[in-house]
Design an enzyme around this catalytic site. Structure first.
Site, PDB file in Angstrom:
ATOM      1  N   TYR A   1      34.737  52.298   4.260  1.00  0.00           N
ATOM      2  CA  TYR A   1      34.026  51.030   4.068  1.00  0.00           C
ATOM      3  C   TYR A   1      33.440  50.540   5.406  1.00  0.00           C
ATOM      4  O   TYR A   1      32.244  50.288   5.512  1.00  0.00           O
ATOM      5  CB  TYR A   1      34.997  50.010   3.485  1.00  0.00           C
ATOM      6  CG  TYR A   1      34.401  48.657   3.160  1.00  0.00           C
ATOM      7  CD1 TYR A   1      33.545  48.493   2.076  1.00  0.00           C
ATOM      8  CD2 TYR A   1      34.716  47.538   3.928  1.00  0.00           C
ATOM      9  CE1 TYR A   1      33.015  47.244   1.764  1.00  0.00           C
ATOM     10  CE2 TYR A   1      34.188  46.292   3.629  1.00  0.00           C
ATOM     11  CZ  TYR A   1      33.345  46.143   2.548  1.00  0.00           C
ATOM     12  OH  TYR A   1      32.819  44.906   2.241  1.00  0.00           O
TER      13      TYR A   1
ATOM     14  N   VAL B   1      43.359  36.218  -2.231  1.00  0.00           N
ATOM     15  CA  VAL B   1      43.271  34.988  -3.022  1.00  0.00           C
ATOM     16  C   VAL B   1      43.469  35.294  -4.513  1.00  0.00           C
ATOM     17  O   VAL B   1      44.278  34.636  -5.196  1.00  0.00           O
ATOM     18  CB  VAL B   1      41.916  34.273  -2.788  1.00  0.00           C
ATOM     19  CG1 VAL B   1      41.755  33.101  -3.748  1.00  0.00           C
ATOM     20  CG2 VAL B   1      41.804  33.787  -1.351  1.00  0.00           C
TER      21      VAL B   1
END
Ligand code: NAD
Length: 317
Positions: free
Chosen positions: A151, A194
């Site tokens: 990534y 989250v």
């Protein structure tokens, strides 16, 4: 023939069925533009764009950005790429390919059309940073052979391609380095902290902290981030970026877990697991450049953004 609506643009959003892309499309449609969403639905979902299904100014194209795309548009936002560690490590070769081939194909399109192109880059280009907070002129500290490299290095190479197309072919580029962003339409349990905490708290499960939970992150609410995208896209041509977009408020994972427990009223406990490879200790954007050049800064406090995200996740369950 002169365009019927001069201020109405036809805009391509790659990765538009994803979390951020779908919010961006909502704003662009709201501004009266025509939007073409190109997405292979690798991590995105039709549910994120289903409310636009019959909209006269919206079109969905199932397309993989690793392949060239021949269409006529006035602007391109290139967001296609799996973004959460679980997804981008699932097929790491495909992740690098998507970043690099996707950038090449979209830059080729922008060059042919002579149109402006935006790249969704990432704070991961800074790796595990040795300076804090991170400014755009910091070159980063990335392990090129680690499990996150597919990534990080893919996105770094995409930035290189953007700047070489700009220097050598005069392509009008806008590069945003996005820091952790959260909000409605994130996928539950996709490895992003989250959504993980919220899903676990709502299910009454223990909240998983990696390491001692004292590592910090900054969290930007999706609406704030999309406002930054639009301002960068509209900025003068010499503002190429890279520009950091994120919320400088810094929280430890323990603090974040505490906020989620408070908002959900959950009695879940915190459990500690070992730290994943190359997990950065600290991550906080310096957004001086975005403030100066775009007049942009986040406005949604963490507690408010978490509440809105929680409302979305509650409806999912
Ligand atoms: N959300 C964040 O905190 C964050 C932080 C930094 C950078 N970013 C970047 O922003 C962009 C959007 O992230 P997101 O959080 O919305 O992630 P997401 O996974 O929800 O969205 C990515 C979208 O790209 C699509 N996609 C993946 N590979 C593709 C391919 N080969 N061809 C066409 N479409 C493809 C997916 O199906 C998905 O709809 C990504 O480029 C990501 O790297 C996001």
């Amino acid at each position: 023939m002169a365009r019927l609506h001069q201020s109405r643009k036809r805009i391509l959003v790659t990765g538009g069925a994803g979390f951020l892309g779908s919010h961006l499309i909502d704003r662009l449609i709201g501004q009266g533009h025509e939007v073409i969403c190109a997405d292979n639905l690798y991590t995105g979902s039709k549910r994120n764009i289903e409310h636009l299904h019959n909209h006269p100014r919206f079109e969905f194209l199932r397309h993989d950005v690793c392949n060239p795309l021949k269409i006529e548009v006035d602007e391109i936002y290139n967001l296609a790429c799996p973004a959460s560690p679980v997804h981008y490590q699932h097929n790491p070769v495909l992740t690098t390919k998507t970043s690099v081939m996707g950038a090449l194909n979209m830059l080729g399109l922008a060059k042919r059309l002579r149109c402006r192109i935006f790249q969704a880059s990432t704070s991961e280009v800074y790796g595990d940073p040795e300076v804090h907070p991170q400014r755009e002129d910091y070159w980063g500290h990335v392990n090129p052979i680690g499990t996150r490299a597919c990534y990080d290095e893919g996105k770094r190479c995409a930035e290189t391609l953007f700047f070489d197309y700009h220097r050598h072919h005069g392509v009008d580029i806008k590069v945003a380095r996005i820091f952790n962003t959260y909000g409605p339409r994130m996928l539950p349990m996709d490895g992003r902290v989250v959504s993980n905490f919220i899903t676990q708290a709502l299910a009454g499960e223990d909240l998983t902290l990696y390491g001692d939970g004292k590592q910090t992150r900054s969290f930007c609410y999706s609406d704030d981030l999309v406002e930054g995208f639009l301002r960068l896209m509209e900025s003068p041509a010499d503002v190429t970026g890279p520009v950091n977009l994120g919320n400088p408020g810094e929280f430890t994972m323990i603090e974040l877990a505490g906020q989620v427990l408070k908002l959900t009223g959950s009695r879940s406990k915190l459990i500690h697991l070992s730290l994943p490879e190359d997990d950065p200790r600290q991550r906080q954007p310096d957004i001086t450049l975005a403030k100066e050049k775009l007049g942009w800064q986040p406005t949604v406090p963490l507690a408010e953004g978490l509440k809105r995200t929680l409302d979305y996740f509650r409806k999912l369950t």
